[in-house]
Design an enzyme around this catalytic site. Structure first.
Site, PDB file in Angstrom:
ATOM      1  N   GLU A 206       3.747   3.718   1.808  1.00 50.88           N
ATOM      2  CA  GLU A 206       3.409   3.476   0.404  1.00 50.88           C
ATOM      3  C   GLU A 206       2.338   4.478   0.019  1.00 50.88           C
ATOM      4  O   GLU A 206       1.156   4.289   0.311  1.00 50.88           O
ATOM      5  CB  GLU A 206       2.919   2.033   0.220  1.00 50.88           C
ATOM      6  CG  GLU A 206       3.964   0.979   0.534  1.00 50.88           C
ATOM      7  CD  GLU A 206       5.160   1.033  -0.401  1.00 50.88           C
ATOM      8  OE1 GLU A 206       5.037   1.645  -1.484  1.00 50.88           O
ATOM      9  OE2 GLU A 206       6.210   0.480  -0.061  1.00 50.88           O
TER      10      GLU A 206
ATOM     11  N   CYS B 107      -3.046   3.452  -7.145  1.00 49.91           N
ATOM     12  CA  CYS B 107      -1.992   4.418  -6.797  1.00 49.91           C
ATOM     13  C   CYS B 107      -0.935   4.535  -7.886  1.00 49.91           C
ATOM     14  O   CYS B 107      -0.261   5.560  -7.990  1.00 49.91           O
ATOM     15  CB  CYS B 107      -1.328   4.033  -5.471  1.00 49.91           C
ATOM     16  SG  CYS B 107      -0.563   2.397  -5.473  1.00 49.91           S
TER      17      CYS B 107
END
Length: 489
Positions: free
Chosen positions: A210, A244
C-alpha cells in the site's frame, strides 16, 4: 538467534498448533481487539497527540472509528467469508462437489506507517486474524509514541504468541525481512516498497504494498467551486497533508485558477481560523527531516496562500502554490504535507494526458457536474481508486477494495477484500468413484469420437439455477396435471 527470528519462530509454532483456525477463536480475538481500541482509547489518543499533534476527537474520527467498523463487519460476516464457495460446473463435474475453500496462509508480517499509525497498522491485522493467520506486527518507529503503546498494551488483549508486536527501526525491520513469512503487508512509500518486495522474493513470499504517489485532482470549470474547494481543502489539509490519498495537486483551466485560490483561502480560514498555528485541530509534520523535505519543495514556486512555517514546532501553514508546471520541483515527488500546487491545463483532454504521462496514482479525483466527463476520466485513466466530487471518502467504504496499481501499490484490503487477500483461496473438487465409464473419453487410445464427446462435456457450461427452475417448473406441471386428472374430471 536474533530476537526477531525468535518472535517469528514462536508465531509459526503457535500457528502450526491450529489454534488460530477455528472461527470461534478468530471472533474472540477480534472482539478482544475491539475491546483494546475502546478501553485504551485515551492511551491511543495521547500517543497520537505526541506524534502528530492530533486532538482526541480527530484520532477517533480518522484512526479508531473505522477500525471499530472494520472489526464489527468481520465478526458479523466471518462465517460467510470462511464458508466454501460453490463455483459454476460443467457437464463433466455436474455430479461432483466443486468449490473454493478459503484457508489461512500462515504467518503474516504487517509493517505499518506513521501517518495514521493505528488505522493502517491494525486494519491489516483485522484481516489477518479473520483469515486465521498468525501475524507479526511492526509499527513504524517514526510515530514512536504510538509504537510504544502498541507494544506495551496490545499483548494484554491478543494472544502473545500468535500476534506479537516488534518495535525498532531500520535494523529491526531488515532483520524481520530476512525471515520467511507467508505474506508481507507493507504500508509506506515506493522506495521502501521495492526493498520489501526484493526481500520477499528470496522466499517467494507474496506481498501487499500500500504505497502512494501524486494523486491528481481535476476541477471542471462548470463545477460549483464553493463545494468543490471545500471538499478539496478538507481532503488536502487533514492530518497536515500527511495522507497517502490526499489530493496531491490540482489541475484546472487558467480561467478559474484565481477563483479556486480564493475559495480555498476562505475554507482554510473557516476550518483552521486566521492562525492555524494556534488552532488545536491543525496538526504538525511528523519530524524535522520531513519538515525540511516539504519546505524544500516550495523552491521556485509562487505561493498564493500560506507558506509560513516554524521549524521548532514542525509547523507548516496550509499552503497553495499557483502557476505550477509539470517540471516544478514540487511536482517531482509525493508531497505528503500541507502544500497544494495548482497546474493549469486547457481542459479535460490535457488533464487526462498530464495524468497518463505520470505514474499511476493511488487515487484520482475529478470534480464536475457532467457525468459524461466523469465517465470519460474513468475510461481513459488508471488509478487505485477514482472518486468524483469528493476526496478521501472511498477509504471509509469497506465494501470497496482499497489498494493501488502500478507504482502506487499492489493488492487490496478492507472487509472481505482483506480477508481474501490474506487467505489462500483453495480449489477443491471431490469426485465419486462410480460412473467410471463416463470418464473413458480421457483415457487412451484418443480417437475423433472421444474428442467429440470431450469437447461437448468440457465446454458445455451448466446453469444450475436454470436447471433448478426447470425442474421446479416440471414438478409443478406434473402436480397440476395430477390434480386436474384426479379431482377435477
Amino acid at each position: 538467534m536474533s530476537r526477531e527470528q525468535l518472535v517469528v519462530e514462536r508465531a509459526r509454532r503457535a500457528f502450526q498448533t491450529g489454534m488460530s483456525k477455528p472461527l470461534k477463536f478468530r471472533v474472540h480475538q477480534l472482539k478482544n481487539l475491539h475491546r483494546f481500541i475502546t478501553e485504551r482509547h485515551k492511551d491511543i489518543a495521547d500517543a497520537v497527540k505526541k506524534d502528530l499533534n492530533k486532538t482526541e476527537h480527530s484520532t477517533e474520527l480518522f484512526e479508531t472509528l473505522g477500525l471499530e467498523g472494520e472489526i464489527d463487519v468481520a465478526v458479523e460476516r466471518l462465517a460467510e467469508w470462511a464458508a466454501p464457495r460453490p463455483v459454476e460446473k460443467s457437464l463433466l463435474t455436474i455430479l461432483d462437489e466443486v468449490y473454493i475453500q478459503p484457508e489461512p496462509l500462515g504467518v503474516v508480517l504487517i509493517i505499518g506507517a506513521w501517518n495514521y499509525p493505528w488505522a493502517v497498522t491494525l486494519q491489516p491485522l483485522v484481516a489477518a486474524i479473520a483469515a486465521g493467520n498468525a501475524a507479526v506486527v511492526k509499527p513504524s518507529e517514526v510515530s514512536s509514541h504510538s509504537a510504544k503503546v502498541m507494544e506495551e498494551l496490545l499483548p494484554l488483549y491478543l494472544d502473545k504468541e500468535l500476534y506479537p508486536v516488534v518495535c525498532g527501526g531500520v535494523s529491526e525491520t531488515q532483520e524481520l525481512l530476512r525471515q520467511r513469512f507467508d505474506h508481507i503487508f507493507y504500508t509506506g512509500n515506493s522506495t521502501v516498497g521495492k526493498l520489501v518486495m526484493e526481500a520477499a522474493a528470496r522466499h517467494l513470499t507474496p506481498v501487499t504494498l500500500e504505497l502512494g504517489g501524486k494523486s491528481p485532482c481535476y476541477i471542471d470549470k462548470d463545477v460549483d467551486l464553493r463545494v468543490a474547494c471545500r471538499r478539496i481543502t478538507w481532503g488536502k489539509f487533514v492530518n497536515c497533508g500527511q495522507t497517502c490519498i490526499a489530493p496531491d495537486y490540482i489541475l484546472c483551466e487558467p480561467s478559474i485558477q484565481n477563483r479556486v485560490v480564493e475559495e480555498i483561502r476562505k475554507c482554510i480560514t473557516e476550518f483552521y481560523t486566521d492562525d492555524p498555528k494556534t488552532f488545536e485541530d491543525y496538526g504538525r509534520i511528523i519530524n524535522q527531516r520531513h519538515f525540511q523535505r516539504v519546505m524544500s519543495l516550495l523552491e521556485g514556486s509562487t505561493v498564493a496562500i500560506g507558506g509560513d512555517s516554524d521549524q521548532s514546532q514542525c509547523y507548516i501553514a496550509p499552503t497553495v502554490l499557483k502557476d505550477v508546471t509539470g517540471g516544478s520541483k514540487v511536482m517531482q515527488e509525493e508531497i505528503f504535507g500541507p502544500v497544494l500546487p495548482i497546474v493549469t491545463v486547457s481542459g479535460v483532454d490535457e488533464a487526462i494526458q498530464f495524468i497518463n504521462e505520470r505514474e499511476k496514482p493511488l487515487a484520482l479525483y475529478v470534480f464536475s457536474p457532467d457525468n459524461k466527463l466523469i465517465r470519460r476520466v474513468i475510461a481513459e485513466t488508471s488509478s487505485g481508486a477514482l472518486v468524483a466530487n469528493d476526496c478521501l471518502v472511498h477509504f471509509t467504504v469497506n465494501t470497496l477494495p482499497f489498494g493501488g496499481v502500478g507504482n502506487s501499490g499492489m493488492g487490496r484490503y478492507h472487509s472481505q477484500h482483506g480477508f481474501d487477500q490474506l487467505s489462500h483461496l483453495r480449489a477443491c473438487l471431490i469426485k465419486k468413484l462410480n460412473m467410471e465409464d463416463a470418464n473413458a473419453m480421457r483415457y487412451p487410445p484418443h480417437t475423433a469420437k472421444k474428442l467429440g464427446w470431450a469437447r461437448f462435456f468440457f465446454l458445455k457450461r451448466v446453469n444450475l439455477r436454470r436447471l433448478r427452475r426447470m425442474a421446479l417448473l416440471a414438478l409443478l406441471s406434473a402436480l397440476a396435471a395430477f390434480i386436474v386428472q384426479r379431482y377435477l374430471r
